[in-house]
Design a protein around this motif. Sequence first.
Motif, PDB file in Angstrom:
ATOM      1  N   ALA A  90      71.209  44.220  40.845  1.00  0.00           N
ATOM      2  CA  ALA A  90      70.103  45.147  40.586  1.00  0.00           C
ATOM      3  C   ALA A  90      70.360  45.987  39.335  1.00  0.00           C
ATOM      4  CB  ALA A  90      69.886  46.040  41.800  1.00  0.00           C
ATOM      5  N   LEU A  91      71.574  46.485  39.189  1.00  0.00           N
ATOM      6  CA  LEU A  91      71.900  47.280  37.998  1.00  0.00           C
ATOM      7  C   LEU A  91      71.726  46.448  36.740  1.00  0.00           C
ATOM      8  CD1 LEU A  91      74.987  49.276  39.281  1.00  0.00           C
ATOM      9  CD2 LEU A  91      72.797  50.240  38.536  1.00  0.00           C
ATOM     10  N   GLN A  92      72.167  45.213  36.779  1.00  0.00           N
ATOM     11  CA  GLN A  92      72.005  44.323  35.628  1.00  0.00           C
ATOM     12  C   GLN A  92      70.521  44.082  35.342  1.00  0.00           C
ATOM     13  OE1 GLN A  92      73.177  40.280  36.293  1.00  0.00           O
ATOM     14  NE2 GLN A  92      73.319  39.831  34.123  1.00  0.00           N
ATOM     15  N   ALA A  93      69.732  43.882  36.392  1.00  0.00           N
ATOM     16  CA  ALA A  93      68.302  43.620  36.212  1.00  0.00           C
ATOM     17  C   ALA A  93      67.596  44.798  35.556  1.00  0.00           C
ATOM     18  CB  ALA A  93      67.653  43.312  37.561  1.00  0.00           C
ATOM     19  N   HIS A  94      68.035  45.998  35.865  1.00  0.00           N
ATOM     20  CA  HIS A  94      67.365  47.187  35.352  1.00  0.00           C
ATOM     21  C   HIS A  94      67.858  47.611  33.969  1.00  0.00           C
ATOM     22  CE1 HIS A  94      64.882  48.143  38.803  1.00  0.00           C
ATOM     23  NE2 HIS A  94      65.862  47.652  39.528  1.00  0.00           N
ATOM     24  N   GLN A  95      68.931  47.030  33.474  1.00  0.00           N
ATOM     25  CA  GLN A  95      69.431  47.401  32.152  1.00  0.00           C
ATOM     26  C   GLN A  95      68.424  47.088  31.059  1.00  0.00           C
ATOM     27  OE1 GLN A  95      73.224  45.484  31.761  1.00  0.00           O
ATOM     28  NE2 GLN A  95      74.291  47.135  32.806  1.00  0.00           N
ATOM     29  N   GLY A  96      67.674  46.014  31.206  1.00  0.00           N
ATOM     30  CA  GLY A  96      66.716  45.621  30.180  1.00  0.00           C
ATOM     31  C   GLY A  96      65.337  46.215  30.360  1.00  0.00           C
ATOM     32  N   TRP A  97      65.122  46.926  31.455  1.00  0.00           N
ATOM     33  CA  TRP A  97      63.799  47.499  31.729  1.00  0.00           C
ATOM     34  C   TRP A  97      63.504  48.653  30.795  1.00  0.00           C
ATOM     35  CZ3 TRP A  97      61.278  48.137  37.060  1.00  0.00           C
ATOM     36  CH2 TRP A  97      61.160  46.899  37.672  1.00  0.00           C
ATOM     37  N   PRO A  98      62.226  48.929  30.567  1.00  0.00           N
ATOM     38  CA  PRO A  98      61.871  50.131  29.810  1.00  0.00           C
ATOM     39  C   PRO A  98      62.222  51.376  30.618  1.00  0.00           C
ATOM     40  CG  PRO A  98      59.915  49.081  30.711  1.00  0.00           C
ATOM     41  CD  PRO A  98      61.074  48.167  30.993  1.00  0.00           C
ATOM     42  N   ASP A  99      62.268  52.494  29.963  1.00  0.00           N
ATOM     43  CA  ASP A  99      62.551  53.756  30.622  1.00  0.00           C
ATOM     44  C   ASP A  99      61.583  53.952  31.782  1.00  0.00           C
ATOM     45  OD1 ASP A  99      63.229  56.305  31.378  1.00  0.00           O
ATOM     46  OD2 ASP A  99      62.449  57.269  29.579  1.00  0.00           O
ATOM     47  N   SER A 100      62.135  54.264  32.958  1.00  0.00           N
ATOM     48  CA  SER A 100      61.312  54.369  34.156  1.00  0.00           C
ATOM     49  C   SER A 100      60.268  55.476  34.062  1.00  0.00           C
ATOM     50  CB  SER A 100      62.192  54.574  35.384  1.00  0.00           C
ATOM     51  OG  SER A 100      62.907  55.786  35.250  1.00  0.00           O
ATOM     52  N   GLY A 101      60.407  56.400  33.129  1.00  0.00           N
ATOM     53  CA  GLY A 101      59.402  57.434  32.952  1.00  0.00           C
ATOM     54  C   GLY A 101      58.061  56.864  32.521  1.00  0.00           C
ATOM     55  N   ASN A 102      58.074  55.677  31.953  1.00  0.00           N
ATOM     56  CA  ASN A 102      56.845  55.034  31.498  1.00  0.00           C
ATOM     57  C   ASN A 102      56.300  54.016  32.499  1.00  0.00           C
ATOM     58  OD1 ASN A 102      57.052  56.402  29.057  1.00  0.00           O
ATOM     59  ND2 ASN A 102      58.388  54.833  28.207  1.00  0.00           N
ATOM     60  N   VAL A 103      57.016  53.796  33.589  1.00  0.00           N
ATOM     61  CA  VAL A 103      56.630  52.792  34.566  1.00  0.00           C
ATOM     62  C   VAL A 103      56.429  53.484  35.911  1.00  0.00           C
ATOM     63  CG1 VAL A 103      57.394  50.705  35.758  1.00  0.00           C
ATOM     64  CG2 VAL A 103      57.990  51.046  33.364  1.00  0.00           C
ATOM     65  N   PRO A 104      55.274  53.274  36.569  1.00  0.00           N
ATOM     66  CA  PRO A 104      55.091  53.900  37.865  1.00  0.00           C
ATOM     67  C   PRO A 104      56.121  53.363  38.867  1.00  0.00           C
ATOM     68  CG  PRO A 104      53.296  52.365  37.403  1.00  0.00           C
ATOM     69  CD  PRO A 104      54.157  52.430  36.180  1.00  0.00           C
ATOM     70  N   PRO A 105      56.613  54.205  39.766  1.00  0.00           N
ATOM     71  CA  PRO A 105      57.624  53.740  40.709  1.00  0.00           C
ATOM     72  C   PRO A 105      57.066  52.674  41.646  1.00  0.00           C
ATOM     73  CG  PRO A 105      56.894  55.960  41.272  1.00  0.00           C
ATOM     74  CD  PRO A 105      56.245  55.596  39.975  1.00  0.00           C
ATOM     75  N   ALA A 106      57.848  51.626  41.861  1.00  0.00           N
ATOM     76  CA  ALA A 106      57.462  50.579  42.799  1.00  0.00           C
ATOM     77  C   ALA A 106      57.706  51.078  44.212  1.00  0.00           C
ATOM     78  CB  ALA A 106      58.281  49.315  42.537  1.00  0.00           C
ATOM     79  N   ARG A 107      56.782  50.796  45.087  1.00  0.00           N
ATOM     80  CA  ARG A 107      56.924  51.227  46.472  1.00  0.00           C
ATOM     81  C   ARG A 107      57.962  50.368  47.177  1.00  0.00           C
ATOM     82  NH1 ARG A 107      51.041  52.259  48.792  1.00  0.00           N
ATOM     83  NH2 ARG A 107      52.091  51.198  50.449  1.00  0.00           N
ATOM     84  N   CYS A 108      58.871  51.033  47.905  1.00  0.00           N
ATOM     85  CA  CYS A 108      59.909  50.299  48.628  1.00  0.00           C
ATOM     86  C   CYS A 108      59.309  49.601  49.846  1.00  0.00           C
ATOM     87  CB  CYS A 108      61.041  51.241  49.041  1.00  0.00           C
ATOM     88  SG  CYS A 108      60.583  52.479  50.272  1.00  0.00           S
ATOM     89  N   ASN A 109      60.076  48.725  50.468  1.00  0.00           N
ATOM     90  CA  ASN A 109      59.584  47.963  51.602  1.00  0.00           C
ATOM     91  C   ASN A 109      59.209  48.853  52.777  1.00  0.00           C
ATOM     92  OD1 ASN A 109      59.903  45.678  50.127  1.00  0.00           O
ATOM     93  ND2 ASN A 109      61.755  44.994  51.157  1.00  0.00           N
ATOM     94  N   ASP A 110      59.874  49.981  52.927  1.00  0.00           N
ATOM     95  CA  ASP A 110      59.538  50.906  54.005  1.00  0.00           C
ATOM     96  C   ASP A 110      58.108  51.418  53.823  1.00  0.00           C
ATOM     97  OD1 ASP A 110      60.645  52.368  56.371  1.00  0.00           O
ATOM     98  OD2 ASP A 110      60.115  54.105  55.148  1.00  0.00           O
ATOM     99  N   GLN A 111      57.710  51.682  52.597  1.00  0.00           N
ATOM    100  CA  GLN A 111      56.350  52.148  52.309  1.00  0.00           C
ATOM    101  C   GLN A 111      55.323  51.034  52.451  1.00  0.00           C
ATOM    102  OE1 GLN A 111      57.346  53.746  48.378  1.00  0.00           O
ATOM    103  NE2 GLN A 111      56.267  55.582  49.032  1.00  0.00           N
ATOM    104  N   LEU A 112      55.751  49.794  52.253  1.00  0.00           N
ATOM    105  CA  LEU A 112      54.830  48.666  52.333  1.00  0.00           C
ATOM    106  C   LEU A 112      54.664  48.165  53.762  1.00  0.00           C
ATOM    107  CD1 LEU A 112      56.044  46.614  49.248  1.00  0.00           C
ATOM    108  CD2 LEU A 112      53.928  47.913  49.453  1.00  0.00           C
ATOM    109  N   GLY A 113      55.314  48.818  54.716  1.00  0.00           N
ATOM    110  CA  GLY A 113      55.256  48.308  56.089  1.00  0.00           C
ATOM    111  C   GLY A 113      55.982  46.989  56.179  1.00  0.00           C
ATOM    112  N   GLY A 114      57.138  46.917  55.499  1.00  0.00           N
ATOM    113  CA  GLY A 114      57.880  45.673  55.324  1.00  0.00           C
ATOM    114  C   GLY A 114      58.187  44.901  56.570  1.00  0.00           C
TER     115      GLY A 114
END
Length: 120
Positions: A90-114
């Motif tokens: 996960a840390l590796q996957a997020h290294q290339g992402w844009p700054d999270s301030g510009n991206v709305p937070p993704a809802r976790c599985n608990d919020q999605l009724g996973g």
Amino acid sequence: MTRLVSWPDLVEVQPSCGTGRALRSPRAEIAHFHSDRSADLRLTAGKIRRFENDLRGSSAIRLVQDSHWVTICLECDADIDLLLTLMSVALQAHQGWPDSGNVPPARCNDQLGGRAREFR
């Protein structure tokens, strides 16, 4: 959580979902611990696709359709080892992402009724 909070790229934060505890990398909120027995880990859609067959093969992993998060059931030491390994992914996957301030937070599985929408 105790092991992960000592990692240099992670800090404990209030979870955006409002439940439990969370860890954040420099770029994004990356883990939610909703109980002592489960954690939602934000792997990103690309990493989930890349490792989907392996993730589906684990009895400790729950995938939720259209989610960038995986739920890990923490029932034994092997599950904790799996969490630590996937945290590195996960840390590796997020290294290339844009700054999270510009991206709305993704809802976790608990919020999605996973639990109701999970698939295998």
